[in-house]
Enzyme design. Structure first.
Site, PDB file in Angstrom:
ATOM      1  N   TYR A 146       0.787  -1.144  -0.189  1.00 45.41           N
ATOM      2  CA  TYR A 146       0.097   0.065   0.057  1.00 45.41           C
ATOM      3  C   TYR A 146       0.891   1.119  -0.079  1.00 45.41           C
ATOM      4  CZ  TYR A 146      -2.864  -3.310   2.899  1.00 45.41           C
ATOM      5  OH  TYR A 146      -3.320  -4.390   3.477  1.00 45.41           O
ATOM      6  N   ASN A 172      -3.092   1.506   8.706  1.00 45.22           N
ATOM      7  CA  ASN A 172      -4.756   1.192   8.608  1.00 45.22           C
ATOM      8  C   ASN A 172      -5.105   2.071   9.738  1.00 45.22           C
ATOM      9  OD1 ASN A 172      -2.759  -1.260   8.524  1.00 45.22           O
ATOM     10  ND2 ASN A 172      -4.567  -2.358   7.228  1.00 45.22           N
ATOM     11  N   HIS A 228      -9.695   2.460   3.092  1.00 48.75           N
ATOM     12  CA  HIS A 228      -9.327   3.235   4.128  1.00 48.75           C
ATOM     13  C   HIS A 228      -9.643   4.810   3.731  1.00 48.75           C
ATOM     14  CE1 HIS A 228      -6.110  -0.187   5.227  1.00 48.75           C
ATOM     15  NE2 HIS A 228      -7.250  -0.344   5.656  1.00 48.75           N
TER      16      HIS A 228
HETATM   17  N1  6FA Z   1      -8.688  -0.068   9.598  1.00 50.46           N
HETATM   18  C1  6FA Z   1      -7.930  -0.526  10.232  1.00 50.46           C
HETATM   19  O1  6FA Z   1      -7.349   0.254  11.014  1.00 50.46           O
HETATM   20  N2  6FA Z   1      -7.315  -1.864  10.036  1.00 50.46           N
HETATM   21  C2  6FA Z   1      -8.069  -2.812   9.385  1.00 50.46           C
HETATM   22  O2  6FA Z   1      -7.566  -4.099   9.367  1.00 50.46           O
HETATM   23  C3  6FA Z   1      -8.799  -2.508   8.540  1.00 50.46           C
HETATM   24  N3  6FA Z   1      -9.355  -3.317   7.570  1.00 50.46           N
HETATM   25  C4  6FA Z   1     -10.545  -2.934   6.976  1.00 50.46           C
HETATM   26  C5  6FA Z   1     -11.371  -3.938   6.263  1.00 50.46           C
HETATM   27  O3  6FA Z   1     -10.671  -5.149   6.009  1.00 50.46           O
HETATM   28  C6  6FA Z   1     -12.666  -3.373   5.508  1.00 50.46           C
HETATM   29  C7  6FA Z   1     -13.060  -4.670   4.721  1.00 50.46           C
HETATM   30  C8  6FA Z   1     -13.066  -2.235   5.734  1.00 50.46           C
HETATM   31  C9  6FA Z   1     -14.410  -1.947   5.159  1.00 50.46           C
HETATM   32  C10 6FA Z   1     -12.415  -1.264   6.539  1.00 50.46           C
HETATM   33  C11 6FA Z   1     -11.216  -1.691   7.175  1.00 50.46           C
HETATM   34  N4  6FA Z   1     -10.489  -0.745   7.574  1.00 50.46           N
HETATM   35  C12 6FA Z   1      -9.442  -1.186   8.559  1.00 50.46           C
HETATM   36  C13 6FA Z   1     -10.946   0.678   7.911  1.00 50.46           C
HETATM   37  C14 6FA Z   1     -11.724   0.950   9.164  1.00 50.46           C
HETATM   38  O4  6FA Z   1     -12.466   0.030   9.446  1.00 50.46           O
HETATM   39  C15 6FA Z   1     -12.360   2.453   9.017  1.00 50.46           C
HETATM   40  O5  6FA Z   1     -11.356   3.414   8.613  1.00 50.46           O
HETATM   41  C16 6FA Z   1     -12.932   2.901   9.994  1.00 50.46           C
HETATM   42  O6  6FA Z   1     -14.008   1.921  10.664  1.00 50.46           O
HETATM   43  C17 6FA Z   1     -13.830   4.280   9.754  1.00 50.46           C
HETATM   44  O7  6FA Z   1     -14.440   4.759  11.013  1.00 50.46           O
HETATM   45  P1  6FA Z   1     -15.465   5.910  10.876  1.00 50.46           P
HETATM   46  O8  6FA Z   1     -16.001   6.176  12.394  1.00 50.46           O
HETATM   47  O9  6FA Z   1     -15.183   7.021  10.336  1.00 50.46           O
HETATM   48  O10 6FA Z   1     -16.697   5.079  10.371  1.00 50.46           O
HETATM   49  P2  6FA Z   1     -17.341   3.638  10.286  1.00 50.46           P
HETATM   50  O11 6FA Z   1     -17.615   3.531   8.795  1.00 50.46           O
HETATM   51  O12 6FA Z   1     -16.517   2.770  11.161  1.00 50.46           O
HETATM   52  O13 6FA Z   1     -18.796   3.755  11.101  1.00 50.46           O
HETATM   53  C18 6FA Z   1     -20.006   4.616  10.587  1.00 50.46           C
HETATM   54  C19 6FA Z   1     -21.116   4.238  11.377  1.00 50.46           C
HETATM   55  O14 6FA Z   1     -22.183   5.018  10.833  1.00 50.46           O
HETATM   56  C20 6FA Z   1     -21.342   2.776  10.847  1.00 50.46           C
HETATM   57  O15 6FA Z   1     -21.758   1.825  12.083  1.00 50.46           O
HETATM   58  C21 6FA Z   1     -22.875   2.917  10.173  1.00 50.46           C
HETATM   59  O16 6FA Z   1     -23.759   1.916  10.199  1.00 50.46           O
HETATM   60  C22 6FA Z   1     -23.334   4.237  10.962  1.00 50.46           C
HETATM   61  N5  6FA Z   1     -24.160   5.216   9.944  1.00 50.46           N
HETATM   62  C23 6FA Z   1     -23.667   5.688   8.647  1.00 50.46           C
HETATM   63  N6  6FA Z   1     -24.732   6.308   8.184  1.00 50.46           N
HETATM   64  C24 6FA Z   1     -25.669   6.270   9.193  1.00 50.46           C
HETATM   65  C25 6FA Z   1     -26.822   7.229   9.346  1.00 50.46           C
HETATM   66  N7  6FA Z   1     -27.475   7.986   8.327  1.00 50.46           N
HETATM   67  N8  6FA Z   1     -27.777   7.018  10.350  1.00 50.46           N
HETATM   68  C26 6FA Z   1     -27.134   6.250  11.434  1.00 50.46           C
HETATM   69  N9  6FA Z   1     -25.950   5.474  11.548  1.00 50.46           N
HETATM   70  C27 6FA Z   1     -25.346   5.671  10.329  1.00 50.46           C
END
Ligand code: 6FA
Length: 574
Positions: free
Chosen positions: A427, A549, A507
């Site tokens: 990466y 990550n 990411h």
């Molecule tokens: N990051 C790491 O640090 N290590 C890893 O190994 C890693 N692997 C992955 C991976 O394998 C995959 C497949 C993915 C998708 C991501 C990975 N990441 C990794 C990245 C990391 O998980 C993200 O960068 C991190 O979780 C982002 O955190 P945020 O707080 O910015 O956002 P999230 O997407 O985690 O959470 C958003 C939440 O809001 C979700 O629970 C969603 O359901 C909720 N939400 C969205 N819209 C909404 C709405 N309108 N109303 C209510 N809830 C809502």
């Protein structure tokens, strides 16, 4: 013979994933509560900020569109071999690759065109768990942060006190299936890399390698769900509502007076009001937060015009003269990633993790069920490394690598032994200058409008150089063979021909970047420009790619953001 095999590949999602997430629409009780803070989303940002606000005595409503994840949160999605335990798909690190299997992947957002977790924990419920303590560069002015953010260590320490990393997650303290780590280490040693415990010295990232580190506790996935979430929901001043989607914030000009949800049990027409001087914090992720902003009349006019055309969302917009023009969705980056596939006789490819759900190796499954030790206490990754490169533009970019048994995609002219395959994913991280744009389509599905990988040729050049260096002396490691690309394909051709969307690392950062007025979407207290009391705390405010990550950096950022938001005067004015 040209073999092209796709094994358990990690696809980009189309918007057509079946939706099993329950959409609550219960009758109004008439008893509308109001709150000091409404936090939208329970990912890496939202859980940390909700916990710190409630710890400070604020009356908090935490809203999540999806349902439970870990068994300790009410999750129940488990394979037969876990029956009788409280462990789920989301608890067991070794089930990570199963996120990309299954017929009913309810955990993915069905209205975001890239992989994104829509359940408690967001991405941290379904990710690979790799967890890096942020180096100083993750919050440096050179990476777009305001000077007031650079002293991050106090907040990073708060995070690591709650959630220390581990590079040996098995409860018996042993490491399992480490042949891939040994082989990769041997390769890196020939190139002058040194071995270290990566999170012991986060600022040391040039020609170093170490065991993969995770945000797991007691052999199980933890992250912010296993820590911050539990303390937050344990407080009487925090209300948590799952299966509740926030559609837009309710505005009176610059003043946010509540949020509009699909959950009518929370208020008339699903509207939840704020108390006087209350605040909304959007933590819905790099795609989810921009969409809520567009639906609230905040962002570029072309995106709000799409909302305006929607029969349901259009009438909920504020009048056009109240739209706030901000660069929401621009400045997006994600690590471009390229996979290299090798074979080595010592490696156990573990059937590329395909049978882990229905038919795991019995001894490994039994060991994990017994005491959360063994192969299943770890996802597929085994070793990580970093190296810096100075580009001809004078900028330094870092190359990260992750090594694991198995491979998702093999294209090779060589005969090979499928039980001995391993992957190194490379990466490009901090220093990447390529940027894309995200937005919505006519269905209000969130998607990349401009893909962010290699929009700047210099990023591609550095990636090619890094891969050449990495594979340049493969023949010095006895038994190691690079099979993808093979000797019919140069590294240049391999990288240049690599499908753009396969470069996605999941990411995503930067879609609501912190920055000065006129350039950023949020100010240095994470408040959305042009609003009195609307904040963003998630990956979207991070202005450029972190070193590793990102969920550790996002959580440390949220610790600092919570402190900055609470330090603001109670009666904010725009
Ligand atoms: N990051 C790491 O640090 N290590 C890893 O190994 C890693 N692997 C992955 C991976 O394998 C995959 C497949 C993915 C998708 C991501 C990975 N990441 C990794 C990245 C990391 O998980 C993200 O960068 C991190 O979780 C982002 O955190 P945020 O707080 O910015 O956002 P999230 O997407 O985690 O959470 C958003 C939440 O809001 C979700 O629970 C969603 O359901 C909720 N939400 C969205 N819209 C909404 C709405 N309108 N109303 C209510 N809830 C809502």
């Amino acid at each position: 013979m040209l073999l092209s095999i796709f094994i358990g590949s990690l696809p980009l999602l189309s918007a057509a994933v079946p939706q099993t997430t329950q959409q609550t629409s219960t009758p109004s009780t008439g008893a509308t509560e109001s709150y000091d803070y409404i936090v939208v989303g329970t990912g890496a940002g939202g859980l940390v900020v909700a916990d710190r606000l409630s710890e400070a005595g604020k009356k908090v409503l935490l809203l999540e569109r999806g349902g439970p994840s870990l068994g300790s949160t009410g999750g129940m999605d488990q394979p037969n071999w876990l029956n009788g335990t409280s462990l789920t798909r989301f608890d067991v690190p070794g089930l990570f690759q199963s996120m990309f299997q299954g017929n009913d992947p309810f955990w993915w957002c069905n209205d975001i065109a890239v992989n994104s977790g829509c359940l408690l924990g967001g991405g941290t419920a379904i990710n690979g768990g790799l967890y890096w303590y942020p180096p100083d560069s993750d919050f440096a002015v050179a990476n777009g942060w305001p000077p007031s953010w650079t002293s991050h260590q106090r907040y990073t320490t708060k995070m690591t006190a709650r959630l220390p990393s581990t590079d040996h997650p098995s409860t018996d303290g042993q490491r399992y299936m480490m042949q891939v780590a040994d082989v990769t280490a041997a390769l890196l040693e020939t190139q002058g890399y040194t071995s270290m415990t990566i999170n012991d010295a986060p600022n040391t990232k040039d020609r170093v390698y170490g065991y993969s580190a995770y945000s797991f506790l007691n052999g199980r996935r933890a992250g912010p769900i296993g820590t911050y979430y539990h303390t937050a929901v344990g407080r009487s001043n925090l209300v948590y509502k799952q299966y509740t989607t926030v559609l837009n914030v309710v505005r009176k000009g610059a003043d946010i007076i509540g949020v509009k949800t699909n959950n009518t049990s929370l208020g008339l027409d699903g509207v939840v009001p704020l108390m006087p001087n209350g605040r909304v914090i959007l933590s819905a992720g790099a795609y989810g937060t921009p969409r809520i902003l567009f639906r609230s009349g905040i962002g570029p006019t072309d995106m709000i015009d799409i909302v305006k055309s929607d029969a349901f969302a259009g009438p909920l917009l504020p009048p056009r003269e109240q739209w706030i023009d901000l660069p929401v969705g621009y400045n997006v980056s994600d690590n471009p990633s390229i996979t290299l596939v090798f074979t080595h006789p010592s490696v156990d490819a573990y059937d590329n993790w395909r049978p882990i759900w229905d038919n795991p190796r019995p001894a490994d499954a039994a060991q994990y069920v017994r005491d959360q030790s063994g192969v299943f206490s770890q996802p597929s990754s085994r070793l990580n490394f970093w190296r810096s490169y100075k580009g001809c533009d004078g900028k330094t970019r870092w190359l990260q690598g992750t090594a694991r048994p198995g491979a998702s995609s093999i294209t090779t002219a060589y005969p090979y032994n499928a039980s001995q395959i391993m992957t190194i994913t490379t990466y490009l991280s901090t220093g990447v200058t390529s940027r894309g744009r995200i937005g919505i389509d006519a269905n209000i599905t969130a998607l990349p409008l401009i893909e962010p990988w290699f929009t700047e040729p210099i990023d591609r050049e550095i990636m090619i150089q890094g891969i050449k260096d990495l594979v340049g002396n493969v023949d010095q490691v006895s038994g190691l063979t690079l099979i993808t690309p093979d000797n019919t394909t140069t590294i240049e051709n391999y990288v240049n021909g690599y499908a753009k969307r396969r470069m996605n690392s999941n990411h995503w950062v930067g879609s609501c970047a912190i920055g000065p007025r006129g350039k950023g979407v949020v100010d240095e207290s994470t408040r959305v420009y042009g609003t009195k009391n609307l904040f963003v705390v998630d990956a979207s405010i991070i202005p450029s790619l972190p070193m590793g990550n990102p969920h550790g950096t996002i959580m440390a950022m949220a610790e600092q953001a919570a402190a900055k938001i609470m330090a603001l005067p109670a009666d904010l004015v725009n």
